[in-house]
Scaffold this motif. Structure first.
Motif, mmCIF file in Angstrom:
data_model
loop_
_atom_site.group_PDB
_atom_site.id
_atom_site.type_symbol
_atom_site.label_atom_id
_atom_site.label_comp_id
_atom_site.label_asym_id
_atom_site.label_seq_id
_atom_site.Cartn_x
_atom_site.Cartn_y
_atom_site.Cartn_z
ATOM 1 N N HIS A 18 10.810 -27.544 28.612
ATOM 2 C CA HIS A 18 10.350 -27.345 27.240
ATOM 3 C C HIS A 18 8.813 -27.311 27.198
ATOM 4 O O HIS A 18 8.213 -26.464 26.515
ATOM 5 N N ILE A 19 8.179 -28.209 27.932
ATOM 6 C CA ILE A 19 6.710 -28.236 28.005
ATOM 7 C C ILE A 19 6.190 -26.939 28.624
ATOM 8 O O ILE A 19 5.227 -26.343 28.133
ATOM 9 N N TYR A 20 6.841 -26.497 29.687
ATOM 10 C CA TYR A 20 6.463 -25.249 30.361
ATOM 11 C C TYR A 20 6.555 -24.067 29.387
ATOM 12 O O TYR A 20 5.650 -23.235 29.315
ATOM 13 N N TYR A 53 15.009 -35.267 31.685
ATOM 14 C CA TYR A 53 13.624 -35.081 32.124
ATOM 15 C C TYR A 53 13.361 -33.628 32.524
ATOM 16 O O TYR A 53 12.315 -33.068 32.206
ATOM 17 N N LYS A 79 6.404 -24.206 26.109
ATOM 18 C CA LYS A 79 5.373 -24.366 25.075
ATOM 19 C C LYS A 79 4.012 -23.904 25.603
ATOM 20 O O LYS A 79 3.239 -23.271 24.872
ATOM 21 N N LEU A 80 3.732 -24.198 26.849
ATOM 22 C CA LEU A 80 2.481 -23.746 27.461
ATOM 23 C C LEU A 80 2.425 -22.222 27.482
ATOM 24 O O LEU A 80 1.434 -21.615 27.067
ATOM 25 N N GLU A 110 13.025 -31.624 29.405
ATOM 26 C CA GLU A 110 11.749 -31.892 28.740
ATOM 27 C C GLU A 110 10.607 -31.162 29.446
ATOM 28 O O GLU A 110 9.741 -30.565 28.810
ATOM 29 N N TYR A 111 10.618 -31.191 30.781
ATOM 30 C CA TYR A 111 9.586 -30.495 31.548
ATOM 31 C C TYR A 111 9.650 -28.990 31.281
ATOM 32 O O TYR A 111 8.622 -28.339 31.061
#
Length: 147
Positions: A15-17, A9, A19-20, A12-13
């Motif tokens: 990775h999202i950061y 998790y 991508k943003l 994943e968080y």
């Protein structure tokens, strides 16, 4: 929750950061600037007439040398001008030129509009859950890093 699931998790968080941030970087590049320069423009705009290089360092978490290079580039392009602060002549306040203000406002307004539309596309429970969880995560991460 077991440690491997928590790590998944966290990854994943992160990775999202990333991508943003990549989206902001791509937008900045489309304008011919770096993400750091775009961040500086937003900070200068939001601190209307009260922005110094120190302000940019503090809000963007950038080193003095980087901020100085950004400011020098913006001066060279005629986007900003600088004047001494009355209270401390060693510091200079950064202001937009007319040309710079128009450019920065358009560039930053496009970001703000996209951010608003993205937020509006979520329903109230999604917005609330996202913000509540992000705030809690940041707070707990802070606490655990201090252990």
């Amino acid at each position: 929750m077991d440690k491997s699931k928590a790590n998944a998790y966290s990854n994943e968080y992160l990775h999202i950061y990333f991508k943003l941030n990549a989206q902001y970087e791509a937008y900045a590049k489309s304008l011919g600037f770096s993400y750091s320069t775009l961040s500086a423009l937003r900070i200068i705009l939001e601190h209307n007439g009260r922005c110094t290089q120190k302000t940019i360092c503090e809000y963007a978490f950038l080193p003095k040398q980087t901020v100085n290079a950004i400011v020098t580039g913006l001066l060279r392009h005629g986007i900003i001008r600088m004047s001494e602060l009355d209270s401390d002549r060693r510091q200079k306040v950064i202001r937009f030129t007319d040309k710079g203000l128009e450019f920065a406002f358009e560039a930053i307004q496009k970001i703000k509009n996209a951010e608003s539309k993205a937020m509006e596309s979520l329903d109230e429970s999604q917005r609330t859950a996202m913000l509540t969880a992000a705030k809690l995560y940041v707070s707990r991460l802070h606490d655990y890093l201090l252990e």
